[in-house]
Design a protein around this motif. Structure first.
Motif, short mmCIF file in Angstrom:
data_model
loop_
_atom_site.label_atom_id
_atom_site.label_comp_id
_atom_site.label_asym_id
_atom_site.label_seq_id
_atom_site.Cartn_x
_atom_site.Cartn_y
_atom_site.Cartn_z
N ALA A 1 -4.17 4.57 -5.39
CA ALA A 1 -4.26 4.06 -4.17
C ALA A 1 -5.30 4.80 -3.60
O ALA A 1 -6.05 4.05 -2.91
N ALA B 1 -8.16 5.52 -5.29
CA ALA B 1 -9.06 4.73 -5.80
C ALA B 1 -9.50 3.25 -5.07
O ALA B 1 -10.60 2.87 -4.95
N ALA B 2 -8.12 2.88 -4.76
CA ALA B 2 -8.27 1.40 -3.98
C ALA B 2 -8.66 1.42 -2.59
O ALA B 2 -8.45 0.53 -1.80
N GLY B 3 -9.03 2.75 -2.02
CA GLY B 3 -9.48 2.69 -0.66
C GLY B 3 -8.45 2.97 0.39
O GLY B 3 -8.62 2.65 1.54
N ILE B 4 -7.11 3.35 -0.22
CA ILE B 4 -6.12 3.54 0.83
C ILE B 4 -6.04 4.99 1.42
O ILE B 4 -6.23 5.91 0.44
N ASN C 1 0.83 -1.12 -0.11
CA ASN C 1 0.05 0.00 -0.03
C ASN C 1 0.78 1.36 -0.04
O ASN C 1 0.49 2.27 -0.80
#
Lengths: 315, 514
Positions: A186, A188-191, A175
């Motif tokens: 990152a 958009a991937a929920g990080i 991450n």
């Protein structure tokens, strides 16, 4: 020759702390040019804590506390600097380069002031930091090279290896690298990009601070010298030299240490040419930089978003 | 409310500033169905889907998922409702492998195991017929492979509703066919698929239903089997709106710029201009219509000397000397000096024409800095020019010393166009000069272009609003996927005619036209 190698390792570990700290920070996309200042502040916080402890404990000072207290203080001082950097660049959206350079100037000044106000008793703490493993003397040359060092040397290597592991083998590392490469992805991937940047910068700066402490307490045997910032710049160069790989940095730091002090071990070198020797680490860094640029291997490039701010609304 | 509905949108509206990107949209997405969202550029397709995917939050209206009202604040929320969106611009980390990208940000329990994840990626790709190496790094992949990674990423997270934003824009026809067969397999698997597109033939060949949006408004949904291209085009472009732009008859037309068989490729080697030929006359406005990204930008850049030309020639008849030059051999500077001016207004207005942090005067100097013989900069001319533009074009600015970055979009555009016109060009190219402008500012620009035309300048106008193109231009050429798909007389053309030409691409030529 042996003394040269041992000295190279001891100095090298100061670079290693700084470089590993900066690598962690840079992996999040933060280019922190404040590392020299961070190392100064870390060192002075450590020395100040040692002064407080030793002046209280006197002759009864115990090894564990005499080492533990300064280390914690150093970590704290470094983390505070990291927090300032993150707050300015993430929350207040300041430019990273300018903030970093300001932090360097600020850190050097603050640490000079702190040291001037600190009783010189902290120097005595140096003997705790240079206490070697008990069986070192029995092992001859091998013992001298591998086991004659103080605690910070081993801590540096452990931290470097642990960092290498976390970066490449854990979800957190994945991450973090994503944040530094492509924060929008990152996000958009929920990080949580900001949280990762804050955390990595604070942790990185805390570790870098130990480099300052190691330089003063271990390499210089407790004598304060006003050139920690030079070590800091080299630590940043070391990050590039070792292409953002903390594992490689262990070897790189020893090479840097050796190059930095080589002039003192070669006889018949004039004062002027000594300074030229000190330039060598920068020269090899430039050479490495040129080579990695020519080869253009994606894995050896800096994190793609290094130095770039990320604000979600600005699409 | 049908029993089969996966998502229902009720009266959804979204505003950006004062503009409505979506207004009162009602839409139903069913299970096991492929739905196309059709519309022109700027019709609000992507905005609408972004609200389902959690990128935007609707200002008004409700979203129902499986009959229950849902609040989607972030992409994470969307995943919880099993919605996944594949964006037009891939969100992938270049130095990571496919698997690393796919599991990024997931917080699964248990040990972090790349091998096991790669195994699952393989299972998913086998199931739907993807071809992908889970360990391959993204930067070594082709565009279509990257898209595959994006789709698997969504499936890996267990999405039942997939939204694809213009998935075929970057694919070759063969790759498109492959993608469509994968999507059909997913439909059989009971997944709902939404594709955003403006290509009619894809809509007709793939989807079960088509929902049409126009200027942010929902026009209607039709079954693909019960419609044809004509009806869809009409829904898409709408009835003609009269704008009352003054248009004079072209005078003293001479061939000014002749483009012959122009071919260009982009950095990845993909053909972006394919045998483009046309002629621009003096005293005439030539419109270029087309879906965004069909090669308009590259065409103008090729003429201005900014884009490498692989084949073909660009002939320029110099009105002063009567000579005929091939612009292909010239540097951008030489081309500019000949009087060919590009007032390019790309997506990023400041990017190509102006420097944001410099004031208006300094931006004027960007075009004149080579003039003057003294050691120091000559500021008087540019200052006079800046003040003239501010006065003539009614630029709203505190003074000429304000950094252009601080001005509003319309005012920036006025300065850019004004500066290029001030150089008294013989060819003036303007791409999207009114994008984002309000009505008043747009008309100022139209008048400027018309004045240039009357002066005998060959004006090339790239636009997206068909109403404007039809009323402003004299002739319109239509570009689709890098090829000229037709030329029409703007005085007699209809929007449907142009709309059909726009959606025609090189690979679907013939048999598609009305």
């Amino acid at each position: 020759m042996l003394a040269f190698l041992v000295s190279s390792i001891r100095l090298g570990m100061a670079f290693l702390f700084g470089s590993v700290g900066e690598t962690i920070t840079e992996k999040s996309g933060h280019l922190n040019l404040g590392i020299p200042g961070v190392m100064c502040v870390g060192a002075s916080c450590g020395c100040f804590a040692e002064y407080l402890y030793l002046s209280k404990a006197g002759v009864n000072a115990n090894y564990f506390l005499a080492v533990f207290i300064p280390i914690v203080a150093t970590l704290f001082g470094g983390a505070v600097m990291g927090f300032i950097f993150s707050f300015l660049t993430v929350t207040l959206r300041a430019n990273q380069n300018v903030t970093g350079l300001a932090l360097t100037t600020f850190g050097v000044g603050v640490s000079d002031y702190m040291i001037a106000e600190t009783g010189s008793i902290y120097s005595k703490g140096s003997r705790f930091f240079t206490t070697s493993l008990p069986f070192a003397d029995d092992l001859g040359v091998v013992g001298e090279i591998l086991f004659s060092h103080g605690i910070l040397i081993y801590l540096a290597i452990i931290i470097a290896l642990a960092t290498a592991f976390v970066l490449s083998k854990t979800r957190i590392g994945l991450n973090l690298r994503a944040v530094g490469e492509n924060p929008a992805t990152a996000d958009a991937a929920g990080i949580n990009v900001s949280r990762y940047r804050y955390a990595s910068t604070c942790i990185g700066c805390a570790i870098a601070g130990l480099g300052g402490l190691s330089f003063i307490m271990d390499y210089l045997n407790g004598n304060w010298e006003y050139c920690i910032d030079a070590i800091g710049w080299l630590a940043i160069a070391l990050v590039i030299f070792t292409v953002w790989k903390p594992g490689l940095a262990i070897i790189g730091s020893i090479i840097f240490g050796a190059l930095y002090i080589a002039s003192s071990y070669i006889t018949g070198v004039s004062f002027a040419s000594k300074e030229i020797f000190k330039m060598l680490p920068y020269v090899v860094t430039i050479i490495v930089l040129v080579f990695t640029s020519i080869r253009d291997k994606k894995e050896n490039q800096p994190p793609q978003s290094l130095g770039l701010p990320y604000f979600r609304e600005e699409r | 409310m049908s029993a089969n509905a996966a998502i229902e949108l009720k009266n959804i509206s979204k505003y950006f500033g004062g503009n409505a990107a979506n207004k009162n949209v009602n839409l139903t997405i069913n299970r096991g169905e492929i739905l196309s969202i059709l519309g022109e550029n700027g019709s609000g397709k992507t905005t609408l889907m972004n609200m389902i995917a959690g990128i935007y939050f609707p200002d008004e209206g409700q979203i129902f998922i499986d009959g229950k009202e849902a609040v989607i604040h972030s992409p994470k929320d969307a995943f919880r409702y099993k919605i996944g969106m594949i964006h037009q611009h891939f969100k992938l980390v270049d130095v990571f492998s496919a698997t690393e990208n796919i599991i990024l940000g997931l917080s699964e329990k248990g040990r972090f195991d790349l091998k096991e994840a790669a195994q699952r990626v393989k299972e998913i790709s086998d199931r739907y017929g993807f071809e992908i190496d889970p360990m391959k790094k993204i930067h070594e992949m082709s565009v279509s492979e990257k898209q595959t990674v994006e789709i698997i990423k969504v499936l890996y997270r267990g999405a039942d509703i997939l939204i694809l934003d213009e998935p075929t824009a970057v694919l070759t026809p063969q790759e498109t066919r492959k993608l469509f067969s994968v999507l059909r397999k997913m439909r059989e698997d009971g997944k709902s698929i939404v594709i955003i597109t403006h290509k009619l033939h894809e809509v007709l060949s793939l989807s079960d239903k088509v929902a049409v949006l126009r200027k942010g408004e929902y026009i209607g949904t039709v079954k693909t089997s019960e419609t044809d291209e004509g009806q869809l085009t009409e829904m898409m472009v709408g009835k003609k709106v009269s704008l009352n732009i003054d248009r004079s008859e072209p005078k003293n037309c001479e061939e000014r710029l002749v483009v012959r068989n122009l071919n260009c490729v982009d950095r990845e080697g993909v053909k972006i201009l394919n045998n483009v030929s046309f002629t621009a006359h003096s005293g005439e406005i030539l419109g270029i219509a087309g879906i965004a990204g069909s090669g308009q930008r590259e065409l103008l850049e090729a003429i201005a000397g900014l884009q490498k030309v692989n084949e073909g020639e660009i002939l320029y008849n110099n009105p002063k000397t009567g000579a005929c030059d091939n612009l292909r051999d010239k540097t951008p500077m030489q081309i500019r000096d000949l009087g060919v001016r590009l007032s390019f207004v790309p997506e990023d207005r400041l990017g190509m024409g102006l420097v944001g942090n410099m004031d208006i005067i300094d931006n004027m100097m960007l075009r004149s800095y080579k003039k003057g013989k003294s050691l120091f900069l000559e500021r008087k001319g540019p200052r006079d020019l800046a003040e003239k533009i501010i006065k003539d074009l009614e630029v709203v600015t505190p003074d000429a010393k304000t950094p252009v970055r601080r001005l509003s979009g319309g005012n920036i555009q006025k300065i850019l166009v004004g500066r290029e016109i001030a150089a008294s060009p013989t060819v003036l190219m303007a791409a999207y000069p009114v994008r984002g402008l309000d009505i008043g500012a747009s008309y100022t620009i139209y008048n400027l272009l018309n004045k240039q035309k009357e002066k005998g300048v060959a004006v090339v106008f790239v636009g997206e609003d068909l109403d404007v193109l039809i009323e402003l231009c004299d002739r319109i050429i239509v570009i689709g996927s890098g090829s000229i798909t037709g030329e029409v007389d703007a005085r007699t053309a209809t929007k449907e005619e142009i709309g059909l030409l726009m959606t025609k691409s090189a690979d679907s030529k013939g048999g598609q036209a009305k």
